[in-house]
Design a protein around this motif. Structure first.
Motif, PDB file in Angstrom:
ATOM      1  N   UNK A   1       0.817  -1.214   0.000  1.00  0.00           N
ATOM      2  CA  UNK A   1       0.000   0.000   0.000  1.00  0.00           C
ATOM      3  C   UNK A   1       0.849   1.262   0.000  1.00  0.00           C
ATOM      4  N   UNK A   2       2.144   1.112  -0.163  1.00  0.00           N
ATOM      5  CA  UNK A   2       3.041   2.266  -0.177  1.00  0.00           C
ATOM      6  C   UNK A   2       3.498   2.596  -1.579  1.00  0.00           C
ATOM      7  N   UNK A   3       4.252   3.662  -1.682  1.00  0.00           N
ATOM      8  CA  UNK A   3       4.848   4.094  -2.940  1.00  0.00           C
ATOM      9  C   UNK A   3       6.362   4.099  -2.760  1.00  0.00           C
ATOM     10  N   UNK A   4       7.054   3.432  -3.668  1.00  0.00           N
ATOM     11  CA  UNK A   4       8.513   3.451  -3.656  1.00  0.00           C
ATOM     12  C   UNK A   4       8.973   4.493  -4.659  1.00  0.00           C
ATOM     13  N   UNK A   5       9.909   5.340  -4.239  1.00  0.00           N
ATOM     14  CA  UNK A   5      10.471   6.355  -5.126  1.00  0.00           C
ATOM     15  C   UNK A   5      11.991   6.244  -5.075  1.00  0.00           C
ATOM     16  N   UNK A   6      12.601   6.328  -6.250  1.00  0.00           N
ATOM     17  CA  UNK A   6      14.055   6.291  -6.334  1.00  0.00           C
ATOM     18  C   UNK A   6      14.528   7.372  -7.297  1.00  0.00           C
ATOM     19  N   UNK A   7      15.745   7.834  -7.084  1.00  0.00           N
ATOM     20  CA  UNK A   7      16.376   8.787  -7.988  1.00  0.00           C
ATOM     21  C   UNK A   7      17.549   8.098  -8.667  1.00  0.00           C
ATOM     22  N   UNK A   8      17.806   8.492  -9.928  1.00  0.00           N
ATOM     23  CA  UNK A   8      18.857   7.807 -10.655  1.00  0.00           C
ATOM     24  C   UNK A   8      19.602   8.672 -11.638  1.00  0.00           C
ATOM     25  N   UNK A   9      20.612   8.024 -12.227  1.00  0.00           N
ATOM     26  CA  UNK A   9      21.466   8.692 -13.213  1.00  0.00           C
ATOM     27  C   UNK A   9      21.943   7.653 -14.218  1.00  0.00           C
ATOM     28  N   UNK A  10      22.440   8.104 -15.375  1.00  0.00           N
ATOM     29  CA  UNK A  10      22.980   7.157 -16.347  1.00  0.00           C
ATOM     30  C   UNK A  10      24.146   6.377 -15.745  1.00  0.00           C
ATOM     31  N   UNK A  11      24.234   5.117 -16.169  1.00  0.00           N
ATOM     32  CA  UNK A  11      25.317   4.244 -15.716  1.00  0.00           C
ATOM     33  C   UNK A  11      25.666   3.318 -16.876  1.00  0.00           C
ATOM     34  N   UNK A  12      26.702   3.652 -17.625  1.00  0.00           N
ATOM     35  CA  UNK A  12      27.092   2.828 -18.771  1.00  0.00           C
ATOM     36  C   UNK A  12      25.985   2.782 -19.799  1.00  0.00           C
ATOM     37  N   UNK A  13      25.494   1.570 -20.106  1.00  0.00           N
ATOM     38  CA  UNK A  13      24.436   1.402 -21.113  1.00  0.00           C
ATOM     39  C   UNK A  13      23.050   1.357 -20.479  1.00  0.00           C
ATOM     40  N   UNK A  14      22.889   1.971 -19.317  1.00  0.00           N
ATOM     41  CA  UNK A  14      21.593   1.958 -18.660  1.00  0.00           C
ATOM     42  C   UNK A  14      21.456   3.068 -17.642  1.00  0.00           C
ATOM     43  N   UNK A  15      20.636   2.782 -16.637  1.00  0.00           N
ATOM     44  CA  UNK A  15      20.362   3.730 -15.562  1.00  0.00           C
ATOM     45  C   UNK A  15      20.509   3.014 -14.227  1.00  0.00           C
ATOM     46  N   UNK A  16      20.914   3.752 -13.217  1.00  0.00           N
ATOM     47  CA  UNK A  16      20.998   3.192 -11.867  1.00  0.00           C
ATOM     48  C   UNK A  16      20.241   4.111 -10.914  1.00  0.00           C
ATOM     49  N   UNK A  17      19.301   3.530 -10.168  1.00  0.00           N
ATOM     50  CA  UNK A  17      18.458   4.259  -9.226  1.00  0.00           C
ATOM     51  C   UNK A  17      18.768   3.810  -7.807  1.00  0.00           C
ATOM     52  N   UNK A  18      18.618   4.716  -6.857  1.00  0.00           N
ATOM     53  CA  UNK A  18      18.744   4.364  -5.445  1.00  0.00           C
ATOM     54  C   UNK A  18      17.593   4.988  -4.672  1.00  0.00           C
ATOM     55  N   UNK A  19      17.231   4.319  -3.587  1.00  0.00           N
ATOM     56  CA  UNK A  19      16.154   4.812  -2.742  1.00  0.00           C
ATOM     57  C   UNK A  19      16.040   3.975  -1.491  1.00  0.00           C
ATOM     58  N   UNK A  20      14.860   4.005  -0.894  1.00  0.00           N
ATOM     59  CA  UNK A  20      14.585   3.263   0.332  1.00  0.00           C
ATOM     60  C   UNK A  20      13.425   2.305   0.094  1.00  0.00           C
ATOM     61  N   UNK A  21      13.554   1.102   0.660  1.00  0.00           N
ATOM     62  CA  UNK A  21      12.475   0.125   0.641  1.00  0.00           C
ATOM     63  C   UNK A  21      12.065  -0.170   2.065  1.00  0.00           C
ATOM     64  N   UNK A  22      10.894  -0.750   2.228  1.00  0.00           N
ATOM     65  CA  UNK A  22      10.381  -1.064   3.554  1.00  0.00           C
ATOM     66  C   UNK A  22      10.148  -2.560   3.665  1.00  0.00           C
ATOM     67  N   UNK A  23      10.608  -3.149   4.741  1.00  0.00           N
ATOM     68  CA  UNK A  23      10.312  -4.543   5.049  1.00  0.00           C
ATOM     69  C   UNK A  23       9.075  -4.541   5.940  1.00  0.00           C
TER      70      UNK A  23
END
Length: 188
Positions: free
Chosen positions: A122-144
């Motif tokens: 029931x939550x929303x996950x949000x991540x921010x990212x940047x280009x990384x080689x031939x793709x994108x890499x995102x980081x954020x927080x997850x909840x257990x």
């Protein structure tokens, strides 16, 4: 005579204020135009438009054998090519699964942003990212949900060609990063 000087000063102040207001208005319009205009990053996201099969692998625990599943994804650019919306369906752990993602490139912040919602939470996950080689890499927080604790998450997207891309998810718990999901997408 004093009145003429005061009137002249007031007139100069009005003219200068109007000039500055026009300059500020023009600068503001340019900033908003730059902010709202899709560019190369948005064109890269648009490469995902279409229908895809999803070959999914999940690791519940790092040392446990993975679980496999198949699903589908449909991507489309929305709101004039400014955002990429993804809709996902699958059967996971015997349950119907559906999820929705959005991806953006924020022209002002110069970063990618992605969000995720699905019917297994029931939550929303949000991540921010940047280009990384031939793709994108995102980081954020997850909840257990079992512990109520947040942990760091990382998503890596790679494009092999116009008809194949992968997404890998990693989580860091107690200082140790482990891969918990990999999806291989193939264009239909």
């Amino acid at each position: 005579m004093k009145t003429i000087y005061l009137l002249t000063a007031a007139l100069c102040l009005l003219i200068n204020s109007a000039t500055f207001a026009q300059q500020d208005s023009a600068a503001m319009m340019k900033a908003w135009t730059d902010y709202m205009t899709p560019g190369p990053a948005h064109q890269k996201m648009a490469q995902m438009d279409g229908e895809w099969t999803a070959d999914m692998t999940f690791w519940e625990k790092p040392d446990a054998p993975p679980t496999k599943s198949m699903g589908t994804a449909a991507y489309k650019m929305i709101l004039g090519g400014r955002y990429c919306e993804g809709r996902y369906t699958a059967n996971m752990m015997g349950m119907d699964f559906e999820g929705i993602s959005t991806m953006a490139y924020d022209n002002a912040k110069k970063i990618y942003i992605t969000t995720w919602v699905d019917n297994m939470g029931t939550g929303i996950t949000m991540m921010e990212g940047k280009p990384n080689g031939d793709g994108l890499e995102f980081t954020g927080k997850g909840l257990d949900p079992a512990t109520g604790k947040e942990h760091n998450i990382r998503q890596v997207m790679k494009w092999q060609d116009k008809d194949h891309h992968t997404m890998e998810m990693y989580k860091t718990v107690d200082g140790k990063e482990t891969k918990d999901m990999e999806i291989k997408y193939t264009r239909k």
